[in-house]
Design an enzyme around this catalytic site. Structure first.
Site, PDB file in Angstrom:
ATOM      1  N   VAL A 126      20.408  12.757  -6.540  1.00  0.00           N
ATOM      2  CA  VAL A 126      19.174  13.153  -7.287  1.00  0.00           C
ATOM      3  C   VAL A 126      19.687  13.038  -8.861  1.00  0.00           C
ATOM      4  O   VAL A 126      19.026  12.945  -9.786  1.00  0.00           O
ATOM      5  CB  VAL A 126      18.900  14.578  -6.940  1.00  0.00           C
ATOM      6  CG1 VAL A 126      17.712  14.966  -7.794  1.00  0.00           C
ATOM      7  CG2 VAL A 126      18.366  14.561  -5.235  1.00  0.00           C
ATOM      8  N   ASN A 178      20.628  12.129 -12.473  1.00  0.00           N
ATOM      9  CA  ASN A 178      20.030  10.937 -13.321  1.00  0.00           C
ATOM     10  C   ASN A 178      21.111  10.456 -14.186  1.00  0.00           C
ATOM     11  O   ASN A 178      22.259  10.842 -14.586  1.00  0.00           O
ATOM     12  CB  ASN A 178      19.006  11.634 -14.332  1.00  0.00           C
ATOM     13  CG  ASN A 178      17.872  11.497 -13.599  1.00  0.00           C
ATOM     14  OD1 ASN A 178      17.515  10.541 -13.077  1.00  0.00           O
ATOM     15  ND2 ASN A 178      16.925  12.473 -13.642  1.00  0.00           N
ATOM     16  N   HIS A 233      13.135   4.519 -12.030  1.00  0.00           N
ATOM     17  CA  HIS A 233      12.667   5.935 -12.377  1.00  0.00           C
ATOM     18  C   HIS A 233      12.825   6.172 -13.932  1.00  0.00           C
ATOM     19  O   HIS A 233      13.560   6.750 -14.364  1.00  0.00           O
ATOM     20  CB  HIS A 233      13.820   7.095 -11.840  1.00  0.00           C
ATOM     21  CG  HIS A 233      13.182   8.374 -11.924  1.00  0.00           C
ATOM     22  ND1 HIS A 233      12.337   8.728 -11.645  1.00  0.00           N
ATOM     23  CD2 HIS A 233      14.211   9.122 -12.230  1.00  0.00           C
ATOM     24  CE1 HIS A 233      12.186  10.023 -11.976  1.00  0.00           C
ATOM     25  NE2 HIS A 233      13.587  10.660 -12.404  1.00  0.00           N
TER      26      HIS A 233
END
Lengths: 312, 312, 312, 312
Positions: free
Chosen positions: C120, C122, C179
């Site tokens: 998860v 970043n 993302h």
């Protein structure tokens, strides 16, 4: 939630059994003409396992008289499954007059019940109409199970045709119209704007899935089983869940078409909530318009048949 | 989760149907001697409704040969329901020799399957023992359904006797021992230290509930239904849930008693998780000790019967 | 199921709290550099309410050393949330080098852990790649959360734009790519083949929803809240559910593109199951091909940045 | 189901966030004095993830004026969390007068709302009483969260003390009385009639668990966290579930004692359903009678305090 179930055939009994495993039904009120043969043995079996039920505390059986009527008055929603099933070699249409009288009888029993009534008795679109007209509440409080089963079958069929295959719940499509061979498949093009996948055009795939759906009930029967059961029961549970939790989920159920002056009921995607049927979302496609025209024609011919037998 | 189910009688078929409605079963592998009569029609019906299933993407049927064996190898847990049911007027004991051979046959099919096997075939304590001894894995990987049904019935019975009545899931008690009339009820005094409620002593209430539990199966049969179904299926689902999610929930299932040199299996509260049976929690009460002695005696006499028939 | 969670920031702590309310998590293994400040107080609070948890029996906290490593080895899946968050005014890219080192450190701690790792941290596509390359297991066992959040936002945005409005879960669309602002919206035309609704063409609607999705995180921040939390946590729960139950659900997560020789990770609809990432289902549309090209370019430039800092 | 939540502190906001993950809440109506600071940012975050919600279709925020009142009128149940929290070093009693005025204000806003109101504001027994007296509906329609949290803590504490340890949900006990140090633990002897386990008598174990429960909130605070949150939120969800599904589950919540002429509210096991508080089940034990006497005395002294400040 207290769910009322009328009828103790395969569907009525299967539904009661299924409701006890949900997380939201606290009580089932089961009404049938006779209790001895099916209702009581089933209730004994269910009661002995209630320690495993997430939310249900009791299942009660009542006869189809004033005792049943009184018990149903406390239900949050009532499902009508009573009536004769299709005879071997027969069609749903054969049941029209006979089951209309059964439905009327139960509506009289329900009297001024204000909640939502889900009609499963076949031919379902006509029976929903008969029930709705006999009740003293707004038309939207009566819902027929309609093409919710055809929608499930269509999704299953499409799921097995796309490449790679996927789970039926990951394919989106609707079947609208009447709960018979006139239903109209509405694709939701999840295959990308090209409308094709691996050279098969969406339209061909849909047509072929349509045929498979029509064959589906026949396949179940021909296979020697009890007839279609699972998609019907899970379809009913979906409707109950949408109504009692007021989720306003879009389901293809048989609902009143307010644009008709003869109270036609047939399936279109419709928002389902506490008050029953909400907004109808009719896909604006020529194939749908034409298909629905044919469905309405069929229904009007059924109305004539009923009238000829003095059923209102 | 892929759940393997062996057998297509009322329990096997009911279990498959129930598994498809859970939130955690993604695949069911259904194995039976024949597929045509029951398995295939059921699978067709289920597939047509998978769009409603929260997690299941397919149900496959396989014959009880190498194809079945291969399919079961991918299962996360296997439930054995095959074998003859009790004949009218007969007892579970009558099935001992015949079903031991059925169980042995399926254990050979499973070969070196390393996962947990849940045995439902009756007489369940002996069948769990037979299966466990025939398998090449630690005894704890085999679990009989045992008195989980008597526990459910005991709780339902007590729930209806306390005042005010409560839901069965709000009453705590266990039935331990063998899955027959020798089971021992263990009260968990939820009535407060006085052990009485409204002048009825807990002991009297338990005795009376015990009698009711013994009568329960008889009532189901006598009522004209299909025999006990719901508590069995929900009991199996509880065991599956405990195993595949490794919850280590305490359940009264039939597990190996390591203190016996003849591999006895009978029910005591036991922690159930991924490795099968964990800690056994035997209530330290004279009535339990005496009752379990009687159960072990019964089992040893059954072992003699099997040996006399050259079943190991 | 035992779920391992690494990190105790807003997302790590929120995830642990959420897992305890599911019906399938039986144990949470929470690892963080320090336990005193956040992990221990949270665990005390959670433990005091476990009587309400459907399946969880304990939550344990472990430091990020050999004790943590040993505890995580028993987990069925591990979620890596550790690493620095985006600073006010900064971007996910700023975190590239710093967080790559954090990720590498935790992968060393996990050593030969064979299960699925959900990343998860970043910038998530690059961090998934870093983790996957450092692990000694097939690339498919590492999954980045990817555009699962953009997909949720896209659906929410479209749901509010159609007429009548519907629930976000009744709108189907995917966001693919990286993302960040380069993600590509893929409509699943649920509006009917006409592609228009009330005169708004689907393409315009999608473009406008795309902009709204890009603004979404900004809106959350600007609103004074803690930043995006709910879609992230529910997205992680969806991935965990798909993996531990082997549902093979199609999710838009960041997965290895085997056609690249530099191990690129980015989101396409992908079947998620026990082995991690399964079939990638890349929509065959020009806008998707072009968009993914731009995403791959961006990722390759990030790889250069990492190399310049001697991060592999 | 539409759930109304008043207040946007840690508990109010945590509750809204949790409701969106249930399977039965379709709408949340969130009312607070101000919307900008907390309500709006939270709603933006939640909306962006509604595609993951099983049943929720929207969360709306309304100010605490006529707009809030109108929105709450459509709620199936309302939870009141507004009011000041305990200050560091302070007690719940300090909040008595101040929060009574807050509660009265919100009851005026609710006006003739006929549904169940769950009061969470502290001191909760007095606030439930204040709300119930100010409302124009039967007393049973107002429920305080009461000792539901102490019950959860007691079960968790006992679960860690028995041998072998078990999950908190497998230990049955109740805490009754007021939501403060005067609560009375009621053991449900799950250890067998001997009342002892491994030489520790049940009574000693209960006393020691009681002390641990009293320390629990202190431990949470001392640990540096946000204070007790998880048991409170899950406790509220249990009450909501029992009310909206009419499960009539037995919960230890703060309910009206009809035997008192001054409208005392305190916790006893009570059946909770659609109409609010049903049968109260007071354990007939000397320790409970004595303990409840002390609780009632405390409450009467609080009533004096309120009267002295001219709060009715």
């Amino acid at each position: 939630m207290n769910v009322g179930v009328i009828g103790a055939g395969t569907i009525g009994a299967g539904l009661v059994r299924r409701l006890v495993t949900t997380t939201f039904v606290s009580e089932v009120t089961w009404v049938n003409r006779t209790l001895e043969k099916k209702v009581e043995p089933e209730i004994i079996d269910l009661q002995q396992g209630l320690a495993f039920s997430p939310s249900c505390r009791r299942v009660i059986g009542r006869p189809a008289d004033s005792r049943g009527a009184e018990a149903l008055r406390r239900a949050d929603i009532v499902v009508l499954t009573a009536g004769r099933g299709v005879r071997p070699g027969g069609t749903r249409g054969d049941l029209l007059v006979e089951n209309a009288r059964v439905v009327e009888g139960y509506v009289r029993l329900l009297a001024d019940y204000p909640g939502v009534l889900v009609v499963v008795t076949n031919p379902v679109d006509m029976m929903a109409r008969t029930a709705a007209r006999a009740r003293g509440v707004p038309r939207q409080r009566t819902i027929g199970l309609g093409t919710i089963v055809e929608t499930a079958r269509l999704r299953a069929s499409l799921a097995s045709r796309v490449s790679p295959v996927r789970a039926a719940r990951e394919v989106w499509a609707y079947a609208v119209g009447t709960h018979d061979d006139l239903f109209v498949p509405v694709p939701i093009d999840h295959l990308g704007p090209g409308g094709t996948e691996q050279g098969i055009s969406l339209q061909i795939m849909i047509e072929s899935a349509r045929t498979e759906v029509i064959e589906a009930a026949r396949r179940v029967k021909a296979s020697g089983g009890d007839g279609t059961l699972f998609p019907i029961i899970e379809g009913i549970v979906s409707v109950i869940d949408a109504v009692v939790h007021d989720t306003r989920t879009i389901l293809t159920v048989s609902v009143h078409d307010p644009a008709t002056d003869d109270d036609l009921f047939y399936s279109v995607p419709c928002r389902i909530g506490r008050d029953g049927a909400g907004e109808r979302i009719v896909p604006d496609m020529p194939s749908v318009h034409d298909g629905l025209d044919r469905c309405r024609e069929r229904l009007r011919s059924d109305i004539e048949t009923l009238r000829a037998q003095a059923v209102p």
